[in-house]
Motif scaffolding. Structure first.
Motif, PDB file in Angstrom:
ATOM      1  N   ALA A 133       0.821  -1.204   0.000  1.00 16.42           N
ATOM      2  CA  ALA A 133       0.000   0.000   0.000  1.00 16.42           C
ATOM      3  C   ALA A 133       0.862   1.265   0.000  1.00 16.42           C
ATOM      4  O   ALA A 133       0.420   2.323  -0.461  1.00 16.42           O
ATOM      5  N   ILE A 134       2.084   1.157   0.516  1.00 13.33           N
ATOM      6  CA  ILE A 134       3.036   2.275   0.430  1.00 13.33           C
ATOM      7  C   ILE A 134       3.650   2.312  -0.957  1.00 13.33           C
ATOM      8  O   ILE A 134       3.626   3.330  -1.644  1.00 13.33           O
ATOM      9  N   ASP A 135       4.220   1.171  -1.373  1.00 14.24           N
ATOM     10  CA  ASP A 135       4.837   1.059  -2.696  1.00 14.24           C
ATOM     11  C   ASP A 135       5.210  -0.409  -2.934  1.00 14.24           C
ATOM     12  O   ASP A 135       6.071  -0.937  -2.231  1.00 14.24           O
ATOM     13  N   PRO A 136       4.584  -1.077  -3.902  1.00 15.08           N
ATOM     14  CA  PRO A 136       4.911  -2.488  -4.162  1.00 15.08           C
ATOM     15  C   PRO A 136       6.322  -2.695  -4.692  1.00 15.08           C
ATOM     16  O   PRO A 136       6.799  -3.827  -4.769  1.00 15.08           O
ATOM     17  N   GLU A 137       7.040  -1.597  -5.010  1.00 17.48           N
ATOM     18  CA  GLU A 137       8.422  -1.693  -5.468  1.00 17.48           C
ATOM     19  C   GLU A 137       9.418  -1.826  -4.314  1.00 17.48           C
ATOM     20  O   GLU A 137      10.599  -2.098  -4.548  1.00 17.48           O
ATOM     21  N   ILE A 138       8.964  -1.620  -3.082  1.00 23.11           N
ATOM     22  CA  ILE A 138       9.865  -1.745  -1.940  1.00 23.11           C
ATOM     23  C   ILE A 138      10.286  -3.206  -1.797  1.00 23.11           C
ATOM     24  O   ILE A 138       9.437  -4.089  -1.625  1.00 23.11           O
ATOM     25  N   PRO A 139      11.583  -3.507  -1.860  1.00 22.67           N
ATOM     26  CA  PRO A 139      12.035  -4.894  -1.691  1.00 22.67           C
ATOM     27  C   PRO A 139      11.880  -5.362  -0.242  1.00 22.67           C
ATOM     28  O   PRO A 139      12.116  -4.601   0.702  1.00 22.67           O
ATOM     29  N   LEU A 140      11.505  -6.626  -0.102  1.00 21.53           N
ATOM     30  CA  LEU A 140      11.389  -7.254   1.215  1.00 21.53           C
ATOM     31  C   LEU A 140      12.309  -8.466   1.266  1.00 21.53           C
ATOM     32  O   LEU A 140      12.254  -9.336   0.395  1.00 21.53           O
ATOM     33  N   HIS A 141      13.147  -8.522   2.299  1.00 20.10           N
ATOM     34  CA  HIS A 141      14.024  -9.663   2.540  1.00 20.10           C
ATOM     35  C   HIS A 141      13.406 -10.511   3.646  1.00 20.10           C
ATOM     36  O   HIS A 141      13.250 -10.032   4.777  1.00 20.10           O
ATOM     37  N   ILE A 142      13.037 -11.727   3.329  1.00 23.81           N
ATOM     38  CA  ILE A 142      12.499 -12.662   4.312  1.00 23.81           C
ATOM     39  C   ILE A 142      13.632 -13.604   4.685  1.00 23.81           C
ATOM     40  O   ILE A 142      14.116 -14.373   3.865  1.00 23.81           O
ATOM     41  N   THR A 143      14.051 -13.521   5.939  1.00 32.07           N
ATOM     42  CA  THR A 143      15.341 -14.056   6.343  1.00 32.07           C
ATOM     43  C   THR A 143      15.206 -15.176   7.365  1.00 32.07           C
ATOM     44  O   THR A 143      14.344 -15.130   8.252  1.00 32.07           O
ATOM     45  N   ARG A 144      16.097 -16.138   7.250  1.00 35.60           N
ATOM     46  CA  ARG A 144      16.094 -17.315   8.112  1.00 35.60           C
ATOM     47  C   ARG A 144      16.726 -17.025   9.463  1.00 35.60           C
ATOM     48  O   ARG A 144      17.811 -16.444   9.554  1.00 35.60           O
ATOM     49  N   PHE A 145      16.063 -17.441  10.515  1.00 38.97           N
ATOM     50  CA  PHE A 145      16.541 -17.316  11.892  1.00 38.97           C
ATOM     51  C   PHE A 145      17.529 -18.430  12.233  1.00 38.97           C
ATOM     52  O   PHE A 145      17.359 -19.585  11.834  1.00 38.97           O
ATOM     53  N   PHE A 146      18.561 -18.071  12.998  1.00 35.50           N
ATOM     54  CA  PHE A 146      19.449 -19.048  13.618  1.00 35.50           C
ATOM     55  C   PHE A 146      19.519 -18.744  15.107  1.00 35.50           C
ATOM     56  O   PHE A 146      19.589 -17.574  15.500  1.00 35.50           O
ATOM     57  N   PRO A 147      19.503 -19.764  15.959  1.00 34.34           N
ATOM     58  CA  PRO A 147      19.525 -19.514  17.413  1.00 34.34           C
ATOM     59  C   PRO A 147      20.794 -18.776  17.837  1.00 34.34           C
ATOM     60  O   PRO A 147      21.891 -19.081  17.371  1.00 34.34           O
ATOM     61  N   ASN A 148      20.606 -17.802  18.716  1.00 37.36           N
ATOM     62  CA  ASN A 148      21.741 -17.009  19.202  1.00 37.36           C
ATOM     63  C   ASN A 148      21.366 -16.330  20.511  1.00 37.36           C
ATOM     64  O   ASN A 148      20.194 -16.266  20.886  1.00 37.36           O
ATOM     65  N   TRP A 149      22.343 -15.842  21.207  1.00 43.12           N
ATOM     66  CA  TRP A 149      22.237 -15.075  22.447  1.00 43.12           C
ATOM     67  C   TRP A 149      21.263 -15.729  23.426  1.00 43.12           C
ATOM     68  O   TRP A 149      21.537 -16.808  23.933  1.00 43.12           O
ATOM     69  N   ARG A 150      20.094 -15.131  23.642  1.00 48.75           N
ATOM     70  CA  ARG A 150      19.154 -15.644  24.641  1.00 48.75           C
ATOM     71  C   ARG A 150      18.009 -16.454  24.034  1.00 48.75           C
ATOM     72  O   ARG A 150      17.064 -16.815  24.756  1.00 48.75           O
ATOM     73  N   MET A 151      18.088 -16.723  22.744  1.00 48.94           N
ATOM     74  CA  MET A 151      17.057 -17.541  22.109  1.00 48.94           C
ATOM     75  C   MET A 151      17.720 -18.741  21.443  1.00 48.94           C
ATOM     76  O   MET A 151      18.003 -18.753  20.252  1.00 48.94           O
ATOM     77  N   ARG A 152      17.969 -19.733  22.265  1.00 46.06           N
ATOM     78  CA  ARG A 152      18.571 -20.979  21.785  1.00 46.06           C
ATOM     79  C   ARG A 152      17.637 -22.165  22.056  1.00 46.06           C
ATOM     80  O   ARG A 152      18.062 -23.317  22.072  1.00 46.06           O
ATOM     81  N   ASP A 153      16.367 -21.846  22.282  1.00 43.50           N
ATOM     82  CA  ASP A 153      15.390 -22.875  22.634  1.00 43.50           C
ATOM     83  C   ASP A 153      14.683 -23.470  21.432  1.00 43.50           C
ATOM     84  O   ASP A 153      13.751 -24.253  21.572  1.00 43.50           O
ATOM     85  N   ARG A 154      15.124 -23.088  20.232  1.00 42.09           N
ATOM     86  CA  ARG A 154      14.513 -23.609  19.000  1.00 42.09           C
ATOM     87  C   ARG A 154      15.566 -23.644  17.915  1.00 42.09           C
ATOM     88  O   ARG A 154      16.582 -22.963  17.988  1.00 42.09           O
ATOM     89  N   GLY A 155      15.286 -24.449  16.901  1.00 44.72           N
ATOM     90  CA  GLY A 155      16.225 -24.588  15.805  1.00 44.72           C
ATOM     91  C   GLY A 155      16.053 -23.502  14.760  1.00 44.72           C
ATOM     92  O   GLY A 155      15.166 -22.649  14.856  1.00 44.72           O
ATOM     93  N   PRO A 156      16.914 -23.517  13.737  1.00 45.01           N
ATOM     94  CA  PRO A 156      16.800 -22.548  12.643  1.00 45.01           C
ATOM     95  C   PRO A 156      15.467 -22.687  11.908  1.00 45.01           C
ATOM     96  O   PRO A 156      14.841 -23.755  11.919  1.00 45.01           O
ATOM     97  N   THR A 157      15.048 -21.618  11.288  1.00 41.51           N
ATOM     98  CA  THR A 157      13.862 -21.666  10.445  1.00 41.51           C
ATOM     99  C   THR A 157      14.091 -22.639   9.299  1.00 41.51           C
ATOM    100  O   THR A 157      15.166 -22.646   8.689  1.00 41.51           O
ATOM    101  N   GLU A 158      13.090 -23.455   9.006  1.00 46.31           N
ATOM    102  CA  GLU A 158      13.214 -24.382   7.882  1.00 46.31           C
ATOM    103  C   GLU A 158      13.302 -23.601   6.578  1.00 46.31           C
ATOM    104  O   GLU A 158      12.551 -22.645   6.352  1.00 46.31           O
ATOM    105  N   VAL A 159      14.231 -24.011   5.735  1.00 45.97           N
ATOM    106  CA  VAL A 159      14.409 -23.335   4.446  1.00 45.97           C
ATOM    107  C   VAL A 159      13.110 -23.370   3.643  1.00 45.97           C
ATOM    108  O   VAL A 159      12.718 -22.374   3.011  1.00 45.97           O
ATOM    109  N   LYS A 160      12.426 -24.497   3.689  1.00 39.71           N
ATOM    110  CA  LYS A 160      11.155 -24.635   2.961  1.00 39.71           C
ATOM    111  C   LYS A 160      10.162 -23.573   3.401  1.00 39.71           C
ATOM    112  O   LYS A 160       9.440 -22.997   2.582  1.00 39.71           O
ATOM    113  N   ARG A 161      10.135 -23.298   4.704  1.00 38.14           N
ATOM    114  CA  ARG A 161       9.185 -22.315   5.226  1.00 38.14           C
ATOM    115  C   ARG A 161       9.513 -20.912   4.716  1.00 38.14           C
ATOM    116  O   ARG A 161       8.599 -20.134   4.395  1.00 38.14           O
ATOM    117  N   ILE A 162      10.783 -20.601   4.636  1.00 36.32           N
ATOM    118  CA  ILE A 162      11.180 -19.292   4.114  1.00 36.32           C
ATOM    119  C   ILE A 162      10.642 -19.111   2.699  1.00 36.32           C
ATOM    120  O   ILE A 162      10.046 -18.068   2.364  1.00 36.32           O
TER     121      ILE A 162
END
Length: 277
Positions: free
Chosen positions: A229-258
């Motif tokens: 609605a602002i501008d469909p030309e704005i690029p969006l990066h959808i990025t995979r999570f990896f556990p770090n710092w205080r959030m190590r209670d789950r694994g990385p985001t599945e590549v398929k899900r990304i």
């Protein structure tokens, strides 16, 4: 006397010598000052795509500079050693550099493909004075200025730096106030910042997908529709999570899900990129 900081949405009311939530501003004699002005913890010539910026001078390099401190408390922070340092004393490998010295370093690297300066690694806009002063000088010398930011600052802060900025990558961490509250932020503040920045410079957005937090089809659809609605030309990066710092209670985001979420966002936006896959 107590003094209020107006740089971000926290608007910390600080006692004399008390630091703000960000760890990089304090009340000194009734005036709020930046304690990280010219304090550098990281300096590197990076590919522009690492910021990430895919549609701003692709293939070029940019001299990237970071300090310490951040006004969010993301438990998965990838740069927590510097971004979450509570003070200059806690930040490691710190040294002083002036705006002029930094611009001169950027100019020296033009022969290596450098196009300018990127303020990144920690949250640069909590120390907006250094960004403003350096970017203004860099602009006068024909260099490009990039800011990589969480967008969690007031409009007054945005207006202080935007005249000198050519491109931004802004984290849009999710699209619910519940999630932003968990990170210590405010969704509406970020949305207002994105709208303003998109009218001033090149903008790309990044959403880190954390399993179980912001990874639903519905949330990414609503997020993408809002951007479009602002501008469909704005690029969006959808990025995979990896556990770090205080959030190590789950694994990385599945590549398929990304890639599933990239497909959803692509129904509304012209440029959607998978990151960290």
């Amino acid at each position: 006397m107590k003094t209020r900081c107006e740089v971000c949405m926290h608007r910390c009311l600080l006692e004399p010598q008390q630091p703000g939530i960000c760890g990089a501003r304090k009340n000194e004699g009734g005036t709020i000052i930046s304690t990280n002005y010219g304090k550098v913890t990281a300096l590197a010539l990076d590919p522009i795509e690492k910021k990430p910026l895919k549609r701003f001078f692709p293939g070029s390099g940019i001299l990237s500079v970071g300090s310490y401190g951040c006004n969010l408390k993301c438990p998965f922070c990838q740069n927590y050693q510097i971004a979450q340092s509570a003070s200059c004393e806690e930040a490691f490998g710190i040294y002083d550099i002036s705006p002029l010295e930094l611009v001169e370093k950027a100019l020296e690297l033009k022969s290596a493909g450098n196009i300018g300066l990127a303020f990144t690694y920690n949250e640069p806009l909590i120390g907006f004075e250094f960004v403003r002063d350096t970017a203004r000088l860099a602009q006068s010398r024909g260099l490009k200025n990039v800011v990589v930011t969480n967008g969690s600052v007031t409009q007054k802060t945005a207006e202080a730096v935007l005249p000198y900025i050519d491109a931004m990558n802004i984290d849009l961490k999710g699209f619910t106030q519940r999630y932003y509250k968990m990170l210590g932020g405010d969704l509406e503040t970020v949305k207002a910042f994105i709208r303003r920045a998109a009218g001033s410079c090149h903008v790309e957005l990044t959403t880190l997908i954390v399993p179980g937090e912001n990874d639903s089809d519905r949330e990414i659809r609503e997020l993408s529709q809002w951007i479009a609605a602002i501008d469909p030309e704005i690029p969006l990066h959808i990025t995979r999570f990896f556990p770090n710092w205080r959030m190590r209670d789950r694994g990385p985001t599945e590549v398929k899900r990304i890639y599933e979420l990239v497909d959803i966002a692509g129904q509304y936006l012209n440029y959607v990129f998978a990151g960290n896959c």
